[in-house]
Design a protein around this motif. Structure first.
Motif, PDB file in Angstrom:
ATOM      1  N   ARG A  24       1.890  -9.479  -7.619  1.00 14.13           N
ATOM      2  CA  ARG A  24       2.648  -8.228  -7.658  1.00 14.13           C
ATOM      3  C   ARG A  24       2.533  -7.370  -6.392  1.00 14.13           C
ATOM      4  O   ARG A  24       2.823  -6.178  -6.422  1.00 14.13           O
ATOM      5  CB  ARG A  24       2.215  -7.409  -8.880  1.00 14.13           C
ATOM      6  N   ASN A  27       5.835  -6.417  -4.582  1.00 14.39           N
ATOM      7  CA  ASN A  27       6.781  -6.075  -5.646  1.00 14.39           C
ATOM      8  C   ASN A  27       6.067  -6.092  -6.994  1.00 14.39           C
ATOM      9  O   ASN A  27       5.685  -7.146  -7.487  1.00 14.39           O
ATOM     10  CB  ASN A  27       7.944  -7.065  -5.658  1.00 14.39           C
ATOM     11  N   ALA A 255      12.813 -12.029  -8.433  1.00 14.73           N
ATOM     12  CA  ALA A 255      11.659 -11.504  -7.701  1.00 14.73           C
ATOM     13  C   ALA A 255      10.505 -12.482  -7.711  1.00 14.73           C
ATOM     14  O   ALA A 255       9.595 -12.383  -6.884  1.00 14.73           O
ATOM     15  CB  ALA A 255      11.232 -10.162  -8.317  1.00 14.73           C
ATOM     16  N   HIS A 259      10.104 -11.507  -2.789  1.00 19.99           N
ATOM     17  CA  HIS A 259       9.942 -10.085  -3.123  1.00 19.99           C
ATOM     18  C   HIS A 259      11.154  -9.238  -2.735  1.00 19.99           C
ATOM     19  O   HIS A 259      11.321  -8.130  -3.244  1.00 19.99           O
ATOM     20  CB  HIS A 259       8.702  -9.527  -2.437  1.00 19.99           C
ATOM     21  N   TYR A 260      11.996  -9.737  -1.834  1.00 14.45           N
ATOM     22  CA  TYR A 260      13.162  -8.988  -1.362  1.00 14.45           C
ATOM     23  C   TYR A 260      12.758  -7.588  -0.875  1.00 14.45           C
ATOM     24  O   TYR A 260      13.391  -6.591  -1.194  1.00 14.45           O
ATOM     25  CB  TYR A 260      14.244  -8.905  -2.436  1.00 14.45           C
ATOM     26  N   ALA A 261      11.686  -7.557  -0.067  1.00 12.76           N
ATOM     27  CA  ALA A 261      11.253  -6.291   0.522  1.00 12.76           C
ATOM     28  C   ALA A 261      12.352  -5.680   1.376  1.00 12.76           C
ATOM     29  O   ALA A 261      12.464  -4.450   1.502  1.00 12.76           O
ATOM     30  CB  ALA A 261       9.992  -6.505   1.356  1.00 12.76           C
ATOM     31  N   CYS A 265      12.309  -4.158  -2.623  1.00 11.37           N
ATOM     32  CA  CYS A 265      11.582  -4.762  -3.740  1.00 11.37           C
ATOM     33  C   CYS A 265      12.243  -4.471  -5.094  1.00 11.37           C
ATOM     34  O   CYS A 265      11.652  -3.842  -5.979  1.00 11.37           O
ATOM     35  CB  CYS A 265      10.125  -4.295  -3.744  1.00 11.37           C
TER      36      CYS A 265
END
Length: 306
Positions: A24, A27, A255, A259-261, A265
């Motif tokens: 985690r 994210n 996710a 994480h698609y920061a 996120c």
């Protein structure tokens, strides 16, 4: 795969990869417990998803390969959604085929704990990850072995257990294996093939780009009926998603994969909404679970909500 012209109005099956082995940080929106996974599944179906892939996890994020945990997750998802279920196997290094199936088989007689798919990885790979900042390998001994005999045994077991094969491919050698199996034995069509691309951290798979996906799709014989689902592990799948949707295919996102920061996120449900936007831009709507069932050739299931 059918032609782009004939598939332009076909609904897009949107799958979700909600947790994988992901922790985690950064994210926090990664579900681990059956309740958390079930709640995420509900949010994702509301956003436009029709299929879910998940891994059993402990309350602190560790791997949990027990049939009790997988049964509880499936039961929770089935109680509140109509999503098609493609859970991971117990893919522990050195496990036999029966050991890999041990997280699912004990639950199959219970309709509310029965999945729709048997996920089969159709090849071998060096699974070591790369540090994106330095380019150096983080590990150097992780090998995932699914030799031809294992693939064949799992395809046989899928037929015996009346589960639809969900065949995963990291690269063209895996895709060629899928084609060879389809030519040499009786498989139900359409073939459900998950093309798993890789970000910079995961060099085992084709690059997470439109070009990376094209290399896979262009390998498919035109007479072979395939429903392709593209995802990207440790990478952003959205460019490849547009290519898949444009060519009549489908998408899995989550996710758990990345994480698609770069997008702040987001939750997996938020990522589903991104794919829905792409689909609508190409004149295609997100498939409902029932539409996904028909598109992917999955038999109706007694455990589904009425």
């Amino acid at each position: 795969m059918t032609s782009e012209t004939r598939t332009s109005n076909k609904p897009v099956v949107i799958g979700v990869h909600v947790n994988e082995g992901t922790m985690r940080d950064p994210n926090p929106r990664i579900p681990w417990t059956p309740t958390e996974i079930g709640d995420t599944a509900r949010e994702c179906e509301d956003a436009g998803a029709s299929l879910i892939h998940f891994h059993g996890r402990t309350s602190d994020g560790g791997a949990d390969h027990s049939s009790d945990t997988y049964g509880a997750i499936i039961e929770r998802i089935r109680a509140t959604t109509d999503l098609l279920l493609a859970p991971s196997l117990a893919n522990v290094p050195g496990y036999t085929v029966e050991q890999r199936l041990s997280n699912l088989v004990p639950n199959l007689e219970n309709a509310s704990r029965r999945p729709d798919f048997l996920v089969i990885d159709m090849g071998c790979a060096a699974m070591d990850l790369v540090d994106p900042d330095t380019g150096r390998y983080v590990t150097d001994t992780r090998t995932f072995v699914n030799d031809t005999r294992t693939q064949t045994e799992l395809l046989d077991r899928a037929e015996e257990l009346e589960l639809t094969p969900y065949m995963a491919s990291f690269n063209v050698s895996w895709t060629r294996a899928i084609v060879n199996h389809a030519r040499s034995r009786s498989l139900t069509f359409p073939l459900v093939v998950a093309f798993i691309l890789g970000g910079d951290e995961f060099p085992a798979a084709h690059p997470a780009s439109a070009a990376g996906l094209r290399a896979q799709l262009d390998l498919l014989p035109p007479d072979l009926q395939v429903e392709p689902i593209v995802s990207a592990y440790r990478g952003n799948v959205l460019e490849a998603a547009e290519e898949s949707i444009r060519r009549g295919g489908h998408v899995a996102i989550g996710a758990g994969d990345h994480h698609y920061a770069e997008l702040g996120c987001p939750s997996t449900a938020d990522l589903v909404r991104h794919v829905v936007e792409i689909a609508r831009r190409h004149g295609r709507a997100p498939a409902t679970p029932e539409q996904a069932r028909r598109i992917l050739g999955v038999k109706a299931h007694a455990g589904n909500r009425q």
